[in-house]
Motif scaffolding. Structure first.
Motif, PDB file in Angstrom:
ATOM      1  N   VAL A  55       0.787  -1.234   0.000  1.00  0.00           N
ATOM      2  CA  VAL A  55       0.000   0.000   0.000  1.00  0.00           C
ATOM      3  C   VAL A  55       0.824   1.292   0.000  1.00  0.00           C
ATOM      4  CG1 VAL A  55      -1.984  -1.093   1.102  1.00  0.00           C
ATOM      5  CG2 VAL A  55      -0.258   0.050   2.515  1.00  0.00           C
ATOM      6  N   ALA A  56       2.150   1.177   0.031  1.00  0.00           N
ATOM      7  CA  ALA A  56       2.966   2.401   0.063  1.00  0.00           C
ATOM      8  C   ALA A  56       2.664   3.333  -1.115  1.00  0.00           C
ATOM      9  CB  ALA A  56       4.453   2.046   0.127  1.00  0.00           C
ATOM     10  N   PRO A  57       2.487   2.814  -2.356  1.00  0.00           N
ATOM     11  CA  PRO A  57       2.175   3.731  -3.470  1.00  0.00           C
ATOM     12  C   PRO A  57       0.845   4.467  -3.271  1.00  0.00           C
ATOM     13  CG  PRO A  57       2.975   1.640  -4.321  1.00  0.00           C
ATOM     14  CD  PRO A  57       2.744   1.446  -2.856  1.00  0.00           C
ATOM     15  N   GLU A  58      -0.147   3.781  -2.722  1.00  0.00           N
ATOM     16  CA  GLU A  58      -1.443   4.445  -2.481  1.00  0.00           C
ATOM     17  C   GLU A  58      -1.258   5.636  -1.542  1.00  0.00           C
ATOM     18  OE1 GLU A  58      -1.445   1.131  -2.886  1.00  0.00           O
ATOM     19  OE2 GLU A  58      -3.470   0.339  -3.237  1.00  0.00           O
ATOM     20  N   ALA A  59      -0.500   5.405  -0.450  1.00  0.00           N
ATOM     21  CA  ALA A  59      -0.287   6.471   0.525  1.00  0.00           C
ATOM     22  C   ALA A  59       0.436   7.640  -0.129  1.00  0.00           C
ATOM     23  CB  ALA A  59       0.505   5.940   1.721  1.00  0.00           C
ATOM     24  N   GLU A  60       1.406   7.312  -0.987  1.00  0.00           N
ATOM     25  CA  GLU A  60       2.207   8.355  -1.625  1.00  0.00           C
ATOM     26  C   GLU A  60       1.350   9.214  -2.564  1.00  0.00           C
ATOM     27  OE1 GLU A  60       6.468   7.424  -2.329  1.00  0.00           O
ATOM     28  OE2 GLU A  60       5.888   7.753  -4.412  1.00  0.00           O
ATOM     29  N   VAL A  61       0.556   8.555  -3.409  1.00  0.00           N
ATOM     30  CA  VAL A  61      -0.247   9.314  -4.373  1.00  0.00           C
ATOM     31  C   VAL A  61      -1.359  10.097  -3.656  1.00  0.00           C
ATOM     32  CG1 VAL A  61      -1.774   9.113  -6.382  1.00  0.00           C
ATOM     33  CG2 VAL A  61       0.314   7.747  -6.261  1.00  0.00           C
ATOM     34  N   LEU A  62      -1.935   9.476  -2.643  1.00  0.00           N
ATOM     35  CA  LEU A  62      -2.971  10.184  -1.878  1.00  0.00           C
ATOM     36  C   LEU A  62      -2.381  11.439  -1.217  1.00  0.00           C
ATOM     37  CD1 LEU A  62      -5.948   9.881  -1.238  1.00  0.00           C
ATOM     38  CD2 LEU A  62      -5.372   8.352   0.637  1.00  0.00           C
ATOM     39  N   ALA A  63      -1.156  11.319  -0.725  1.00  0.00           N
ATOM     40  CA  ALA A  63      -0.495  12.485  -0.113  1.00  0.00           C
ATOM     41  C   ALA A  63      -0.250  13.571  -1.159  1.00  0.00           C
ATOM     42  CB  ALA A  63       0.834  12.060   0.531  1.00  0.00           C
ATOM     43  N   GLN A  64       0.107  13.149  -2.389  1.00  0.00           N
ATOM     44  CA  GLN A  64       0.333  14.147  -3.464  1.00  0.00           C
ATOM     45  C   GLN A  64      -0.976  14.879  -3.778  1.00  0.00           C
ATOM     46  OE1 GLN A  64       1.879  11.693  -6.640  1.00  0.00           O
ATOM     47  NE2 GLN A  64       3.778  11.267  -5.540  1.00  0.00           N
TER      48      GLN A  64
END
Ligand code: FAD
Length: 315
Positions: free
Chosen positions: A69-78
């Protein structure tokens, strides 16, 4: 109106009911803006519009299924950095909570998990100590990040024509450090998802390990099968089906407990069901104190007879 970001919970574009609940809650506090990460957006579009999303950020990439899930967190933060939302709502699923935690660190924001209600001013309610107490709280630092338990709100349709914005996905190497190497399908029973089912039939220690009558009644009613922890701990049914404090929270139209005594930790997961029926051979079983209908008897006799009668009436 402030923007409330809602992370869409879906399987290849098939939107889970939890998302319609989050959109309903988000509308109390502002404009619900959905964030769709993954693939299959075409299938999700209609549901998001039907539950009032005013805008959808669409980030389609197979990377989301590849690196935990790290990519989800990253894109959501962007997306959060550009939209400056008043809050971000996520489902209280294992993935939803992990994304929420990572997001809170990235945004340096406060987080509230397992909310069961959200007010217009983003005050949240959590149900604690097996639902004996309610806690109301607010995030006072950063962008409130709130995970919400399934069945916390009745989804209310509100037709909209959401604007869609494609997001170019750029995922850092750091977020790609853990790769999914294998997936095994969950058993496919053809039954509805436990958290979303309108009917749940659960078995406990009283089944003696034979869930046949419980499954047959669930199938006759088009429902899901649940289990008490005693049944799960005995190895009679998978943990994914456990209802209660350390299992799932369900809130179906009809909950049938068979051979379940009604311990407080079990009640915590089903007490908001609309109609509760219990079958127990002990007339003093605590479960009878909370039911709409109670049957004192052996579940191995009562359940097959109920199944037979229901099947007969269905023609
Ligand atoms: P029992 O309490 O043993 O009840 C069995 C019932 O079946 C009895 O009422 C008996 O009269 C009846 N019975 C027996 N034979 C028959 C028959 N032939 N026909 C009809 N009735 C029959 N429990 C959960 O369920 N979910 C949770 O998430 C959960 N989390 C917990 C977390 C913690 C921290 C702790 C300490 C406990 C938790 N528990 C949970 C366990 C909980 O306290 C109870 O032990 C458990 O719910 C009991 O399961 P049961 O009702 O199936 O078994």
């Amino acid at each position: 109106m402030p923007t409330i970001l809602v992370l869409v919970d879906h399987a290849d574009g098939v939107v889970r009911k939890t998302t319609t609940e989050l959109l309903t809650l988000a509308r109390r506090a502002g404009d619900p803006v959905a964030v769709f990460l993954g693939s299959g957006y075409e299938s999700a579009r209609e549901t998001l519009a039907a539950y009032g999303a005013t805008k959808v950020y669409v980030a389609e990439s197979s990377d989301f299924g590849t690196y935990l899930v790290a990519p989800e967190a990253e894109v959501l933060a962007q997306i959060a950095a550009t939209t400056e939302p008043a809050a971000i709502l996520l489902p209280s699923s294992p993935d939803g909570k992990e994304i929420a935690g990572r997001l809170a660190v990235k945004l340096q924001s406060g987080i509230i998990t397992d909310a069961v209600d959200i007010d217009a001013d983003l005050t949240t309610t959590q149900s604690v100590f097996a639902a004996e107490y309610s806690v109301t709280s607010r995030v006072t630092h950063g962008t409130p990040i709130i995970t919400v338990k399934p069945n916390s709100a009745a989804p209310e349709p509100a037709a909209s024509t959401p604007e869609e914005e494609k997001v170019t996905v750029s995922i850092s190497d750091t977020a790609k450090r853990a790769t999914v190497v294998e997936r095994s399908e969950r058993e496919t029973t053809g039954r509805p998802d436990l958290a979303e089912a309108a009917v749940v039939v659960s078995g406990g220690r009283g089944t003696g390990g034979d869930f046949g009558p419980v499954e047959a009644l669930a199938d006759a009613l088009g429902g899901a099968v649940g289990a008490s922890r005693a049944a799960v701990d005995s190895g009679w049914y998978p943990h994914a089906h456990q209802v209660g404090q350390t299992g799932q929270t369900v809130s179906p139209q009809l909950y049938i407990a068979a051979g379940i005594s009604g311990a407080i930790q079990h009640r915590a997961g089903m007490q908001t069901s609309k109609t509760i029926v219990a079958v127990d051979k002990d007339p003093e079983a605590p479960i009878f104190a909370m039911v709409d209908f109670g049957v004192v008897g052996d579940l191995h006799t009562v359940l097959p007879r109920a199944t037979e009668e229901i099947t007969k009436r269905q023609g």
